[in-house]
Motif scaffolding. Structure first.
Motif, PDB file in Angstrom:
ATOM      1  N   GLN A 101      43.550  21.897   4.901  1.00 18.58           N
ATOM      2  CA  GLN A 101      44.143  21.468   3.632  1.00 18.58           C
ATOM      3  C   GLN A 101      45.045  22.553   3.051  1.00 18.58           C
ATOM      4  N   TYR A 106      47.567  20.793   0.650  1.00 19.51           N
ATOM      5  CA  TYR A 106      46.753  19.816  -0.081  1.00 19.51           C
ATOM      6  C   TYR A 106      45.700  20.551  -0.916  1.00 19.51           C
ATOM      7  N   THR A 109      39.428  21.110  -0.884  1.00 22.04           N
ATOM      8  CA  THR A 109      38.150  20.547  -1.328  1.00 22.04           C
ATOM      9  C   THR A 109      37.071  20.590  -0.257  1.00 22.04           C
ATOM     10  N   GLN A 111      36.687  18.284   1.740  1.00 26.02           N
ATOM     11  CA  GLN A 111      36.457  16.858   1.982  1.00 26.02           C
ATOM     12  C   GLN A 111      37.804  16.187   2.219  1.00 26.02           C
ATOM     13  N   LEU A 112      37.929  15.487   3.340  1.00 27.45           N
ATOM     14  CA  LEU A 112      39.203  14.861   3.678  1.00 27.45           C
ATOM     15  C   LEU A 112      39.424  13.587   2.884  1.00 27.45           C
ATOM     16  N   SER A 113      40.613  13.455   2.319  1.00 25.63           N
ATOM     17  CA  SER A 113      40.995  12.159   1.756  1.00 25.63           C
ATOM     18  C   SER A 113      41.345  11.226   2.907  1.00 25.63           C
ATOM     19  N   ALA A 114      41.468   9.944   2.623  1.00 22.46           N
ATOM     20  CA  ALA A 114      41.775   8.977   3.678  1.00 22.46           C
ATOM     21  C   ALA A 114      43.099   9.310   4.358  1.00 22.46           C
ATOM     22  N   GLU A 116      44.657  12.323   4.449  1.00 14.56           N
ATOM     23  CA  GLU A 116      44.544  13.589   5.179  1.00 14.56           C
ATOM     24  C   GLU A 116      43.847  13.384   6.523  1.00 14.56           C
ATOM     25  N   GLN A 117      42.810  12.554   6.529  1.00 21.30           N
ATOM     26  CA  GLN A 117      42.093  12.275   7.774  1.00 21.30           C
ATOM     27  C   GLN A 117      42.960  11.487   8.751  1.00 21.30           C
ATOM     28  N   ASN A 235      50.364   7.240   1.589  1.00 26.25           N
ATOM     29  CA  ASN A 235      50.328   8.518   0.888  1.00 26.25           C
ATOM     30  C   ASN A 235      51.064   8.436  -0.447  1.00 26.25           C
ATOM     31  N   GLY A 239      46.728   6.526  -1.636  1.00 25.84           N
ATOM     32  CA  GLY A 239      45.548   6.206  -0.828  1.00 25.84           C
ATOM     33  C   GLY A 239      45.585   4.782  -0.331  1.00 25.84           C
ATOM     34  N   GLN A 406      33.931   1.764   6.477  1.00 28.70           N
ATOM     35  CA  GLN A 406      34.571   1.141   5.319  1.00 28.70           C
ATOM     36  C   GLN A 406      33.877  -0.184   5.028  1.00 28.70           C
TER      37      GLN A 406
END
Length: 444
Positions: A101, A106, A109, A111-114, A116-117, A235, A239, A406
């Motif tokens: 990140q 970015y 955090t 933790q990956l955002s959708a 970023e992943q 993006n 998201g 999901q």
């Protein structure tokens, strides 16, 4: 004929599948180390190891997931050390995510955002498929392998790696006065060039612009480029679309389409890694045989009703002489190979084989391809029946093969497909009555 030639040419090849403790053959057709039928030979024999190593294992404190392994493998490839690829996103993996990140600019955090992943994994898949061209990019980039991430992200945005807009994208703007007459056909042909860039593709399919639509029937568009554009839009919108935020069902369908493509590629690579004796490139060459064998069935998707297509494919399956497990294993591998190489005949042909063998959840892919016009001609009306079959399978308890993490995905596709299709309501999940006969899933 092509299919039989591919399988017959390798009947004498024998492989051994090396047991991998962390591998998860959740496809159901890797039974006791069975090889991939049709790619490495229908009658290949499994060699037995003369020595066995036993080691004590401990139950991990963090759940191991297929998604976690994809994330760790991608981080390691780009130089963000996540440690062993065990699917457990612990402290070391979180630290690697933070470094990823920070490098990409970015928020750090862990933790990956959708988005970023998706960027991380899709970039990894693209780099794996690039061969020598990727090696040249890495050698020319001062950041080495991880520099590919910024290069790919810039291409998604229709920019050069330095941030400047790509020169070719300016061709698709509104017509400008020219000093001398230019024949109209020349202008149209020139406008097709920007399709290699994401921004050009976005402009080509933008509504109400008066520009030609290159995604229609008769044009074999690049699904990889299309998904780069979709990622850029995702993006920009902050998201992935959810049920609560959906305003444009077409955007929601395309996001789920491209996610399914990414998961299919990842699953294919996981299965390929369990095959010894063949390189990924050799397996990809074998999968090319699916194209000629399945081309007519893929084309018929936009011409025949779903049941008629399935009947034709089922008849073809009976002529292969392969066991269901071998054929399903082959199809799962070649599904991802087709998407990775942008060969829609291979990808859709593989999905059709899986669907015809009773795996209804793969009907989603035929729905996506028909609704967007990749492979067969665009037929939103005929896409509805394929979505219907996939949703019915999911409602009946079939395991998710795409984006299993999901929970609302099935309902999101149901709502988006219904709003796009205009061909009547798709089936809604029915509550259990408590009076029906039990259903059992038998695994060999």
């Amino acid at each position: 004929m092509y299919f039989k030639a591919i399988t017959g040419a390798v009947l004498a090849v024998s492989l051994s599948i090396v047991p991998v403790d962390t591998a998860r053959a959740d496809a159901g057709d890797f039974i006791a180390g069975a090889i991939i039928g049709g790619i490495v030979g229908a009658n290949a024999k499994k060699q037995r190891s003369t020595t066995r190593t036993y080691k004590k294992t401990y139950r991990p404190s963090i759940p191991s997931t297929h998604e976690g392994r994809n994330i760790q493998a991608s981080l390691n490839y780009f130089g963000f050390d996540a440690g062993a690829v065990d699917g457990q996103l612990g402290r070391r993996s979180r630290d690697a995510i933070s470094r990823y990140q920070a490098y990409m600019g970015y928020p750090v955090t862990g933790q990956l955002s959708a988005f970023e992943q998706n960027l991380l994994i899709s970039s990894y898949n693209r780099a794996q498929a690039g061969g020598y061209a990727v090696q040249q990019q890495v050698a020319a980039n001062p950041d080495g392998t991880r520099g590919l991430l910024k290069t790919y992200r810039a291409e998604m945005a229709g920019q050069s790696p330095g941030g400047a807009p790509a020169p070719q994208t300016t061709i698709v703007v509104a017509p400008q006065p020219v000093p001398q007459p230019v024949p109209a056909p020349t202008t149209t042909v020139a406008a097709a060039a920007p399709l290699a860039g994401a921004a050009g593709l976005a402009a080509a399919v933008a509504p109400s612009t008066g520009l030609p639509n290159f995604m229609g029937a008769g044009t074999q568009a690049s699904l990889a480029s299309h998904c780069n554009t979709v990622s850029l839009i995702t993006n920009t919108n902050g998201g992935f679309t959810t049920l609560a935020s959906m305003t444009d069902p077409n955007i929601a369908i395309n996001e789920q389409f491209c996610l399914a493509r990414t998961y299919a590629i990842a699953k294919s690579e996981e299965l390929v890694s369990q095959i010894s004796g063949f390189t990924p490139d050799q397996i990809a060459q074998q999968c090319e045989g699916f194209g000629p064998a399945m081309k007519d069935y893929v084309s018929s998707l936009s011409l025949k009703p779903r049941d008629a297509v399935v009947a034709d494919v089922s008849s073809f399956i009976l002529t292969t002489g392969m066991s269901p497990a071998q054929l399903a294993g082959t199809a799962r591998i070649c599904l991802g190979v087709g998407y990775r190489t942008d060969n829609m005949d291979v990808a859709l042909g593989s999905a059709l084989l899986l669907f015809a063998m009773g795996e209804g959840v793969y009907g989603e892919l035929m729905g996506h391809h028909l609704s967007q016009g990749f492979g067969p001609a665009k037929r939103v009306d005929m896409a509805a029946s394929w979505y219907e079959a996939a949703l019915a399978a999911a409602d009946s308890g079939a395991a998710a093969v795409f984006v299993p993490g999901q929970p609302e995905r099935t309902e999101l596709i149901r709502a988006a497909a219904q709003r796009m299709g205009g061909a009547g309501a798709l089936p809604q999940p029915q509550p259990a009555s408590g009076t029906g006969l039990p259903t059992f899933s038998i695994s060999k």
